[in-house]
Design an enzyme around this catalytic site. Sequence first.
Site, short mmCIF file in Angstrom:
data_model
loop_
_atom_site.label_atom_id
_atom_site.label_comp_id
_atom_site.label_asym_id
_atom_site.label_seq_id
_atom_site.Cartn_x
_atom_site.Cartn_y
_atom_site.Cartn_z
CD GLU A 258 -3.21 0.28 0.31
OE1 GLU A 258 -2.79 1.12 -0.50
OE2 GLU A 258 -4.42 0.11 0.53
CG ASP B 10 -6.41 9.17 4.72
OD1 ASP B 10 -6.80 9.51 5.84
OD2 ASP B 10 -6.23 9.97 3.80
CE LYS C 67 -2.62 11.61 4.95
NZ LYS C 67 -3.63 12.36 4.19
CG PHE D 288 -4.45 15.75 -0.03
CD1 PHE D 288 -5.33 14.72 0.23
CD2 PHE D 288 -3.99 15.92 -1.32
CE1 PHE D 288 -5.77 13.87 -0.79
CE2 PHE D 288 -4.41 15.08 -2.34
CZ PHE D 288 -5.30 14.05 -2.07
CB VAL D 289 1.09 13.51 1.34
CG1 VAL D 289 1.44 14.19 2.65
CG2 VAL D 289 0.42 12.16 1.59
CG ASP E 65 -4.12 10.49 -7.60
OD1 ASP E 65 -5.08 10.84 -8.31
OD2 ASP E 65 -4.26 9.67 -6.67
#
Length: 196
Positions: free
Chosen positions: A116, A120, A148, A169-170, A176
Amino acid sequence: MEAAPPPAEQDPGAPHGYPGELVSVLIDQETVQAKVRELAAAVAADHTLDTPPLLVCVLKGAVMFTTDFARAMPIPSEMDFMAISSYGSATTSSGVVRILKDLNSDITDRRVVIVEDIIDSGLTLSWLLKNLQSRGPAAIDVVTLLRKPEAVKVPLEPRYVGFDIPTEFVVGYGLDYAERYRDLPFVGLLGAHMYA
């Protein structure tokens, strides 16, 4: 208060065609690659079956990580791919999972390693673990580059974790936003002005 994009000469996205879009580099390319090698060695060291581990790449986000991970493993491995959707173009998981592409391999009595990019909420991965467990593997492990911890909504303890990161948000290294930024060689923080 939102961080402002960096000055042009310090803009991490500019050399890659994304000027003014990233706030900062969270994990640089060298650190990412060192962690990939460390995780690959750990997964290989724990492998006890005669058959090679089957790396299940969760498309599209994990494709960069999976290919680097497979190359870094000091033992043979096999690869298969699943595409599952729970995001669309949103920035948070919907928790509703659809299989867009299933495995080609029979995983009965195999050691499956789900690769993975990021955990999240954990909702998608939790669903995937139950789905694959029903197919009779010898073992299922999870290796994730990013997690996270503050965002996780279900009990989930992946065996191998690269980095715990904040809830921002990375993007980059396969991650993406609306299909952009996957090609970045590092993990960066996307400016909120890009998705607000």
